[in-house]
Motif scaffolding. Sequence first.
Motif, mmCIF file in Angstrom:
data_model
loop_
_atom_site.group_PDB
_atom_site.id
_atom_site.type_symbol
_atom_site.label_atom_id
_atom_site.label_comp_id
_atom_site.label_asym_id
_atom_site.label_seq_id
_atom_site.Cartn_x
_atom_site.Cartn_y
_atom_site.Cartn_z
ATOM 1 N N VAL A 77 -14.533 -4.642 5.700
ATOM 2 C CA VAL A 77 -15.295 -4.129 4.558
ATOM 3 C C VAL A 77 -16.774 -4.041 4.948
ATOM 4 N N ALA A 84 -1.349 11.687 -0.242
ATOM 5 C CA ALA A 84 -1.311 11.410 -1.686
ATOM 6 C C ALA A 84 -2.477 12.094 -2.386
ATOM 7 N N VAL A 141 1.263 6.320 -7.115
ATOM 8 C CA VAL A 141 0.238 7.265 -7.561
ATOM 9 C C VAL A 141 0.848 8.645 -7.741
ATOM 10 N N VAL A 148 -12.526 8.499 -0.086
ATOM 11 C CA VAL A 148 -12.457 7.114 0.380
ATOM 12 C C VAL A 148 -11.666 7.037 1.683
ATOM 13 N N ALA A 155 -7.235 -1.256 -0.397
ATOM 14 C CA ALA A 155 -6.598 -1.233 0.920
ATOM 15 C C ALA A 155 -7.395 -0.405 1.913
ATOM 16 N N LEU A 156 -8.142 0.583 1.409
ATOM 17 C CA LEU A 156 -8.933 1.446 2.291
ATOM 18 C C LEU A 156 -10.333 0.881 2.509
ATOM 19 N N LEU A 157 -10.508 -0.422 2.375
ATOM 20 C CA LEU A 157 -11.757 -1.115 2.702
ATOM 21 C C LEU A 157 -12.912 -0.712 1.792
ATOM 22 N N LEU A 204 -4.219 3.426 -7.923
ATOM 23 C CA LEU A 204 -5.316 4.030 -7.164
ATOM 24 C C LEU A 204 -6.363 2.978 -6.813
ATOM 25 N N LEU A 253 -5.249 1.108 -3.913
ATOM 26 C CA LEU A 253 -5.396 1.889 -2.676
ATOM 27 C C LEU A 253 -6.830 1.851 -2.183
ATOM 28 N N PHE A 254 -7.804 1.954 -3.117
ATOM 29 C CA PHE A 254 -9.207 1.846 -2.721
ATOM 30 C C PHE A 254 -9.452 0.508 -2.028
ATOM 31 N N SER A 293 -4.002 4.816 -12.423
ATOM 32 C CA SER A 293 -5.324 4.426 -11.942
ATOM 33 C C SER A 293 -5.309 3.030 -11.339
ATOM 34 N N ALA A 305 0.833 -1.201 0.000
ATOM 35 C CA ALA A 305 0.000 0.000 0.000
ATOM 36 C C ALA A 305 0.869 1.253 0.000
ATOM 37 N N TYR A 306 1.926 1.243 0.823
ATOM 38 C CA TYR A 306 2.825 2.400 0.827
ATOM 39 C C TYR A 306 3.456 2.595 -0.543
ATOM 40 N N PRO A 343 -13.603 -2.287 -1.618
ATOM 41 C CA PRO A 343 -13.252 -3.118 -2.776
ATOM 42 C C PRO A 343 -14.143 -2.884 -3.987
ATOM 43 N N TYR A 396 -12.166 5.498 6.060
ATOM 44 C CA TYR A 396 -11.373 4.349 6.501
ATOM 45 C C TYR A 396 -11.381 4.234 8.021
ATOM 46 N N LEU A 441 -1.321 8.748 5.109
ATOM 47 C CA LEU A 441 -0.511 8.675 3.891
ATOM 48 C C LEU A 441 -1.375 8.859 2.644
ATOM 49 N N VAL A 461 1.038 4.284 -2.813
ATOM 50 C CA VAL A 461 0.928 5.729 -2.586
ATOM 51 C C VAL A 461 2.020 6.454 -3.356
#
Lengths: 85, 124, 505
Positions: free
Chosen positions: B60, B13, A16, B50, A49-51, A43, A46-47, A40, A9-10, A53, B54, B9, A13
């Motif tokens: 989820v 970004a 991106v 988004v 990873a940010l829960l 990105l 990342l979406f 994209s 994930a890092y 999906p 979080y 982070l 970032v």
Amino acid sequence: MIDTFMTVAYLMVVAVTIGSVAALLQKDLLRAAFISGAESIALAFLFHALLAPDLGLTQAVVGTVLMPGIIILAILKTRRDEESD
Amino acid sequence: MIEVSLQLLTFLAASLLIIIGIAGMLFLDNLIKKLISFTLLSDGVNLALVSLGYVPGGIVPILEPGASISDFPKEAALIFGPGIVLTNIVIGVSTTAILAALIIMLYKRYGTLKASKVLKGEME
Amino acid sequence: MSETVVNLWSIPLLVVIPILTAIVLNLLYNRVRAIRVASVVSAAALLVVSIVSPYGLQWFTGQPGVASDGSYTYSTSIFSWKLSLEYYFGPLQQILIFTSSLLLLFVVVISTRSLKKDFGPYVAIMFLTYFSTVAVIMVNDFYHLWIVVEIGSLLVAGLVAASGAGSAQKAALKYTFFSALSGSGLAIALALILGITGYANISDAISFLMMTDLGNMYNVLYISFAFLMLSWIYAGGLAPIHPLKSDVYRSAFPHATVLLQAQSKVMLVAIGLVLLRMFGGLPFAREAMLSISLLTMILGVVMALIQTDFRWILAYLIVSHSGLVTVGISLGTPLGIVGGLFQAVNDIVYMSVLLLCCEMLLYFNNGTSIRSSGGIAKKVPWLAAFAILGAFAASGIPPFNGFQSELILIQAALGGGLPEVAAVILMVSVSTFIALFRGIYSIFLKPSTNPLPEGSESASSPPRGMPIILGILVAITLILGVYPQLALDFLTESAVKVVYVPWVP
């Protein structure tokens, strides 16, 4: 504690950010469109990873196929290189 | 090493994407580059929305069969932002399409992609 | 109570008929006769629906959180929030939708002559513009507000670019690029409001803000206010971006500008009322809105005074009169809001008269510049008469409707202890008169300088029925000027509700 998922994930970032700058610095517009498509994908990850999906899937389809597709169509109808003068 | 949370982070970004997008739309001279900057801006806004929703260590927000209903609101990521993002992606695509059509029409009329020549050039 | 509230039948019709018509017209593509019949029938149906419809609510998910008497019904579920996406059709909505439907009907009737090809998609965009106008005044939730404003701004670009001139395409491109900023801002404002209050519904969000102490989250409200105000400025073309919006107004076909100015004024009213209901209690919120309105009025009318083309004069006057609408709303008193709403209705009507006269100039004159040949009054006397009557209405001469609403606005400004605002309104009124009659004198009244041979000025013949359309619109301005109570009956209740019970839609 850093697990593999978070490390990726890092990395995404960073990808991106670098991808967005790199897309705008290209002289070749077609390459810029492809790089923005690659950005994209990062990105979309990342979406994920940010829960979110579902958004990751949407962004993967829209951001890598539809958006660059429209831009590439515009480039093919106009010109590929950036005028310098 | 300093522990930076994923949320912070991605927020960073997202703000970088928004700044790059606005700067590109303002300062780049090529209309296609302006279009790509616009997609970056809308990507940045999506990422910011988004990451607002979080929840660290959360799940989820899909209620699976057999899961505990009482724990669900505490653990699930918020879906305010993501609910908006889905629409924002669609709006971004349609705006991109309209901008691309306008750019093609202007190129056919003026024969150049340079914004300084197309937009501020000779009037009619 | 909330359980007995049933969905209103007319709201889905008002929203769905324009969209379906747009799809059908797209399919018909270039069959002019079929398109004309279908669009006129559809526009007439919309007009009838807006007249006969009762008042009520339509919601899509969840129950209305606020009952009709203002009491707060709160249903708990596994999520502590609910998505009440809601439309409301009331007296204010009725009069604004009636006006837009009438204009849509007229514009559809006369627009058949202006394009050579791609006629179906063009009229389809007109119907969608009407849809965004109708939906934005009926919405009572932030989600639909955002979507409708976004759709509306994209449609503006389409309608302007359809006129085919290079300047129109440039104006559309600039306007659409700016929509990136305002649309993103509106999305962020929506997310912040959802995050603070947990409600997408405006009524629920206001009730939450009134009942809950936000503590240090209060600052977030300022951010969402700022972003909402950005989209208000963008949708209505207020002061900092008035060059973009006036470019849009003057480069579209004048009959398309009729719909565009109706859309932007309705959006100003809708978003302005939301701002007032939601953030009216914030310190400096009303002052910020008021200062932007004053700036818009002054800048618009000053720019109108120095133009040399009738289309440009009208474009800047529309911007300036948008400021008149918002100044009433941002005064925040019931009288001021009534004045602002009444001004919006009047403005849409008399600006349509002037714009349609401007459209006819494209047929009878070789352009709309005030340095062109002149002497139209001798050639087409009825057109000159309608233009002069429309100009009287726009500059607030007594027997017409502009006078009544400006009188209310001046009274409200004086009653609110702001005589400076009243002075600015008077100045705008006088300058409107000067700017309009500078154009009208040299185009219509001045004797012709270089007479053109008959029949050579325009390839296509002017649309028939134009005297009837202009006659109906001028009659409306006269009736509203003599009997202002006809419109005020619709508006007073809404204005009082906004001030005293802001959570009721």
